[in-house]
Design a protein around this motif. Structure first.
Motif: not given
Length: 176
Positions: A53-74
């Motif tokens: 499972v890969e994680f992505d973050a898109n911010a529509r504005g002036p702020w910081d937004f991101k996943p703590a990890v890029s992916h996990v395997v489950v």
């Protein structure tokens, strides 16, 4: 009647616990998982395959937004938690919300979120940082040809909402 009603509560809990149904809180699910040695407490973890499972973050504005990890395997059926980090870098409060999307699209019906920051709007003060969990289980009925799922969030400011008004609605009687 009172005695019968009073006795039904522990009996109901015992039956639900034995069958693994109606576990309402995350802590109850995790406790059952520890007791049974399972990842999610329902006994339906498919250990014969793994999903990235890969994680992505898109911010529509002036702020910081991101996943703590890029992916996990489950394994399908396994309970997993991933944190997302947010910082309001503006000099004003804001009301914001995240909208999820999935790739491939067919994964969306098999990606079950038990807890997610995307379920509600958030009031964030200037310079405020937050960490929010996404608790999920991938349904074991996910088609076998799906090996990778991407969960992407777009975080945006809710138009027409004042953070000051929203905070007053959340905590009536509290003045800032």
């Amino acid at each position: 009647m009172f005695g019968f009603g009073y006795a039904m509560v522990p009996m109901y809990r015992a039956i639900c616990s034995a069958l693994g149904i109606n576990v309402l809180s995350l802590s109850e699910r995790q406790e059952i998982s520890r007791q049974q040695g399972l990842a999610d407490g329902n006994g339906q973890v498919d250990r014969s395959r793994s999903i990235t499972v890969e994680f992505d973050a898109n911010a529509r504005g002036p702020w910081d937004f991101k996943p703590a990890v890029s992916h996990v395997v489950v394994h399908p059926g396994e309970l997993a938690t991933v944190m997302y980090e947010f910082k309001n870098v503006q000099n004003r409060p804001m009301v914001a919300q995240a909208i999820p999307s999935y790739a491939p699209h067919q994964a969306s019906t098999h990606f079950n979120k038990l807890d997610c920051f995307c379920f509600s709007e958030h009031v964030l003060q200037p310079g405020e940082s937050k960490q929010w969990p996404v608790v999920f289980v991938i349904d074991p009925k996910l088609p076998r040809d799906v090996k990778t799922i991407t969960l992407s969030y777009t975080f945006f400011e809710v138009p027409g909402k004042s953070a000051t008004k929203q905070a007053a609605l959340v905590a009536p009687g509290v003045r800032s």
